[in-house]
Design a protein around this motif. Sequence first.
Motif, mmCIF file in Angstrom:
data_model
loop_
_atom_site.group_PDB
_atom_site.id
_atom_site.type_symbol
_atom_site.label_atom_id
_atom_site.label_comp_id
_atom_site.label_asym_id
_atom_site.label_seq_id
_atom_site.Cartn_x
_atom_site.Cartn_y
_atom_site.Cartn_z
ATOM 1 N N UNK A 1 -19.165 86.797 0.453
ATOM 2 C CA UNK A 1 -18.031 86.851 -0.464
ATOM 3 C C UNK A 1 -16.898 85.924 -0.104
ATOM 4 N N UNK A 2 -16.773 85.501 1.151
ATOM 5 C CA UNK A 2 -15.642 84.671 1.563
ATOM 6 C C UNK A 2 -15.930 83.179 1.443
ATOM 7 N N UNK B 1 -12.240 84.458 -13.475
ATOM 8 C CA UNK B 1 -12.140 85.351 -12.319
ATOM 9 C C UNK B 1 -13.353 85.228 -11.393
ATOM 10 N N UNK B 2 -14.146 84.132 -11.582
ATOM 11 C CA UNK B 2 -15.369 83.924 -10.782
ATOM 12 C C UNK B 2 -16.313 85.128 -10.845
ATOM 13 N N UNK C 1 -14.521 88.560 -4.639
ATOM 14 C CA UNK C 1 -13.971 89.810 -4.137
ATOM 15 C C UNK C 1 -15.048 90.749 -3.612
ATOM 16 N N UNK C 2 -16.259 90.214 -3.440
ATOM 17 C CA UNK C 2 -17.402 91.028 -2.990
ATOM 18 C C UNK C 2 -17.654 92.198 -3.931
ATOM 19 N N UNK D 1 -27.267 92.016 -1.958
ATOM 20 C CA UNK D 1 -26.916 91.911 -0.540
ATOM 21 C C UNK D 1 -25.670 91.028 -0.422
ATOM 22 N N UNK D 2 -24.606 91.607 0.122
ATOM 23 C CA UNK D 2 -23.354 90.881 0.318
ATOM 24 C C UNK D 2 -23.018 90.930 1.795
ATOM 25 N N UNK D 3 -23.006 89.769 2.432
ATOM 26 C CA UNK D 3 -22.680 89.695 3.875
ATOM 27 C C UNK D 3 -21.184 89.611 4.089
#
Length: 360
Positions: free
Chosen positions: A173-174, A216-217, A222-223, A358-360
Amino acid sequence: MPTITEDCIDGFQQYYSRPPERPKKKSLKQMVYDSEDNSYFGRSIDSWALRKPTETNMSKPVPMSPSFADEDLHNLRKPKPFNFGQFLYNAEDGTVMGRDRSSWAKIGIFYVAFYGVLAALVAICMWAFFQTLDPRIPKWTLDRSLIGTNPGLGFRPLPPVDNVESTLIWYKGTQHENYKHWTDSLDDFLAVYKPPPKGQVCDVDIKSWSPCTKENNYSYHKSAPCIFLKLNKIYGWIPEYYNDSQDLPESMPLSLKTYIGEVQKTQPHKLNTIWVSCEGENPADQENIGAVNYLPIRGFPGYFYPYQNSEGYLSPLVAVHFQRPKRGIIINVECKAWARNILHDRKERIGSVHYELLID
């Protein structure tokens, strides 16, 4: 003048063409003594006197010298050497590949006429075939078609082309470059969803998807990613709605039952909707998936159906916003479409869709 070989062949033909002379039948008395030949037991007196027997006076062809006959036969059977250049063009005969001008003209006219008639027959058959088809309405629909009457769900964005069999949506997310593929894929998919001319087709209000918008992508940074769901198009299919909160299937999630009850009380005109639910496949997934929001409503409005292949038609979409999924773990998500004539089969993926998050 006949050659030696021809004379030899004629001699053999004359010899074998004459019927053989059959000996006359003789009685036993004549075999012992024949007064005509003056012979005893088939032998003359001279023969019985120990003289050499005389050869029978039978006419036989005189054999030719084998050397001359073999040489002539060899010369007759030996083919002339093949000359490819002379085959392509023979200046003496005026032929090209063994054919003169008239021969090439005849065969050319024949093949032009033959293939012209053949092409005309194929064109007539294709024209007759296309007369039976409608450019807008399929010939076989619903139960008579291969698609059938049970629509399936699809999701966007899809994984990269080099990993087409995967259904995993994975990013950090970053890092913008990491989730750029997913947002770009959604940009391409939603590019056609622009306000159409009024009165032609049903409008899809893209502004009602906020925060699942391009500006807002799609909330990926913002994960809290947004996944868009669409129902496969089946020509002429009419959904049978769950529009009564007192008559809902037991397998329907409790949160969806509660939502339908609230809609029935506050907005009954929206009950004719194909409802949608997304939840974790397993108990662990259900704990990790977090809160889920559906935009603009929790389903596909009924006024989009039946699908008639109208010009400019856009399939309705539902944006599924995962607000707080647990990070660092794969979450198996299953989304289902709910109508009385939509069956569900997890193994065959009928009436539902599966993907991983899956969000790291």
